[in-house]
Write a protein that holds these residues in place. Structure first.
Motif, PDB file in Angstrom:
ATOM      1  N   PHE A 232       0.793  -1.221   0.000  1.00 38.57           N
ATOM      2  CA  PHE A 232       0.000   0.000   0.000  1.00 38.57           C
ATOM      3  C   PHE A 232       0.823   1.266   0.000  1.00 38.57           C
ATOM      4  O   PHE A 232       0.304   2.348   0.212  1.00 38.57           O
ATOM      5  N   GLY A 233       2.142   1.119  -0.253  1.00 39.95           N
ATOM      6  CA  GLY A 233       2.887   2.293  -0.667  1.00 39.95           C
ATOM      7  C   GLY A 233       3.699   3.007   0.369  1.00 39.95           C
ATOM      8  O   GLY A 233       4.182   4.102   0.132  1.00 39.95           O
TER       9      GLY A 233
ATOM     10  N   TRP B 154       0.036  -3.233  -5.297  1.00 40.50           N
ATOM     11  CA  TRP B 154       1.435  -3.028  -5.703  1.00 40.50           C
ATOM     12  C   TRP B 154       1.496  -2.390  -7.083  1.00 40.50           C
ATOM     13  O   TRP B 154       2.264  -1.453  -7.321  1.00 40.50           O
TER      14      TRP B 154
ATOM     15  N   ARG C  38      -0.767  -0.551  -8.698  1.00 43.99           N
ATOM     16  CA  ARG C  38      -1.185   0.858  -8.653  1.00 43.99           C
ATOM     17  C   ARG C  38      -0.101   1.729  -8.043  1.00 43.99           C
ATOM     18  O   ARG C  38       0.159   2.848  -8.498  1.00 43.99           O
ATOM     19  N   ASN C  39       0.534   1.214  -7.014  1.00 34.19           N
ATOM     20  CA  ASN C  39       1.537   1.985  -6.291  1.00 34.19           C
ATOM     21  C   ASN C  39       2.788   2.231  -7.140  1.00 34.19           C
ATOM     22  O   ASN C  39       3.303   3.352  -7.193  1.00 34.19           O
TER      23      ASN C  39
ATOM     24  N   SER D 159       2.205   4.701  -9.913  1.00 32.16           N
ATOM     25  CA  SER D 159       2.195   6.064  -9.376  1.00 32.16           C
ATOM     26  C   SER D 159       3.607   6.528  -9.028  1.00 32.16           C
ATOM     27  O   SER D 159       3.999   7.663  -9.332  1.00 32.16           O
ATOM     28  N   ASP D 160       4.375   5.658  -8.397  1.00 34.80           N
ATOM     29  CA  ASP D 160       5.721   6.015  -7.993  1.00 34.80           C
ATOM     30  C   ASP D 160       6.604   6.344  -9.197  1.00 34.80           C
ATOM     31  O   ASP D 160       7.445   7.233  -9.156  1.00 34.80           O
TER      32      ASP D 160
END
Length: 433
Positions: free
Chosen positions: A15-16, A423, A425-426, A429-430
């Motif tokens: 969750f980042g 993971w 999605r994170n 985004s990262d």
């Protein structure tokens, strides 16, 4: 590491909030000192906007406080994620979810994004030219070229055959086309998946693909089969987990044959031949060819290992063949037990960015601790993972797995499936926002 701490770390990863995706927290002694605003340190040209290159471009701007000018050259106008693309083949994910924009890198970080082919690299003059006639000088060059396929290693896999026999190992049009082949397949048909000898991009990827397609067959075409022809002597990632899933959930659907290395293909008869002369026919052939560093790496002169891969200094990711050129991701000759994965390319991008900020600031670069997590979905909901932590060994000049770190799932679970999608999605985004 206790089970409680391991579970906590896994939750943070998914969750980042983990150091794995926090970048500077992985540097020894904490984050480095960022340059003052409005100070100019130079220009870095980054070629290749995948997980490695896009991450490097973003973090060069972020960690230099805008003091480093960054030009990102990427031939495609959109980022298309290879991780999670196997789910598209089984109808468990929309293709559109793989596709992402580079706009945030321009808007949020002031990166100049150029969509063009690179026509020439001149390491002596430190210049890059594009197919549009643009020319960019650099103080440091970062290349993240991914992989290229050695179609010539499989007799008969010529351009005509490639139109019919797909690999879909670079997400994009072939992902859509292979999905359509599966939809059009009559119930009772056979899907043949041919896996090359390692190393190749994403070690667990072919086995995840077999599982996803077997799930699709079990749900929609119960008389169809998946035949896995593996050039390796065993399932090379998450071995027991995949073997157990296939035995328990896909018995009678998946047939696995190790040490079956495809060396010839006849597209007209849909037949593959092994190096010892065995033959198999399939209604769909999905042949993943042997791989090496992308053409850009060859053009830059950085391929110096087995005529396939680029060796690097693991403190800076700088090429050992060409100075001032840093090589990231799948194109590198990996350190021991380091997978060619999107997560690891993201880590390479951060390590190179941190090193370049230090170098251009007149300070020595420091090695970065790197971590990796690879998730696989074995059906529409359940996932499994393998993870590892890699620390630089100054004597061996390699990134070695930290003893006692990482591990694999005990069994597939819905919870792991949620982690896998979080993971994805994170890391998107990262890398891109």
């Amino acid at each position: 590491m206790s089970q409680i701490n391991n579970d906590r770390r896994r939750l943070l990863q998914a969750f980042g909030a983990s150091a794995t995706l926090a970048g500077a927290a992985l540097l020894p002694g904490g984050a480095f000192a960022a340059p003052q605003k409005n100070r100019k340190l130079g220009r870095v040209v980054v070629i290749g906007g995948g997980f490695g290159g896009a991450t490097a471009a973003k973090y060069l701007r972020k960690w230099s406080n805008g003091a480093i000018e960054v030009v990102l050259i990427e031939r495609n106008k959109e980022f298309i994620s290879c991780p999670t693309s196997n789910e598209v083949l089984a109808g468990n994910r929309d293709y559109a979810s793989l596709v992402h924009s580079y706009d945030a890198l321009k808007k949020n970080w002031g990166i100049k994004v150029v969509h063009a082919e690179v026509s020439a690299i001149d390491p002596e003059k430190r210049q890059v030219r594009t197919s549009h006639g643009e020319q960019f000088g650099y103080d440091r060059l970062v290349i993240s070229p991914g992989i290229e396929f050695n179609f010539g290693a499989v007799a008969g896999y010529d351009e005509k055959a490639q139109q019919k026999i797909l690999h879909a190992w670079k997400a994009g049009p072939q992902t859509i086309a292979l999905r359509q082949q599966l939809v059009d397949l009559a119930d009772g048909g056979t899907f043949v998946l041919s896996i090359p000898k390692a190393p190749y991009r994403c070690p667990p990827g072919p086995y995840e693909r077999a599982s996803q397609i077997a799930h699709y067959f079990k749900t929609h075409k119960p008389n169809s089969k998946v035949l896995v022809l593996d050039g390796n002597d065993k399932i090379i990632s998450k071995t027991k987990l995949f073997a157990d899933v296939w035995a328990n959930d896909y018995k009678g659907i998946i047939e696995y044959r190790p040490n079956w290395n495809t060396t010839e293909i006849d597209a007209a008869t849909q037949t593959v031949t092994s190096e010892i002369g065995d033959k198999e026919r399939g209604d769909i052939i999905n042949l993943i060819p042997p791989q090496g560093a992308g053409k850009l790496a060859r053009d830059a002169g950085v391929i110096n290992a087995n005529n396939r891969w680029a060796t690097v200094d693991w403190v800076t990711l700088e090429s050992t063949a060409v100075s001032n050129v840093h090589v990231l991701g799948d194109a590198t000759l990996s350190s021991p037990l380091m997978p060619k994965s999107g997560h690891m390319a993201n880590q390479h991008g951060k390590a190179a960015a941190a090193a370049i900020v230090e170098i251009l600031s007149g300070r020595p670069a420091q090695p970065m601790l790197m971590a990796n997590t690879c998730y696989s979905l074995v059906d529409a909901r359940r996932g499994i993972h393998v993870d590892s932590v890699h620390r630089y060994d100054p004597e061996k000049k390699q990134l070695l797995v930290v003893e006692g770190s990482g591990g694999v799932s005990k069994e597939p679970s819905v919870e792991e499936g949620l982690f896998a999608r979080a993971w994805a999605r994170n890391i998107w985004s990262d890398t891109l926002s």
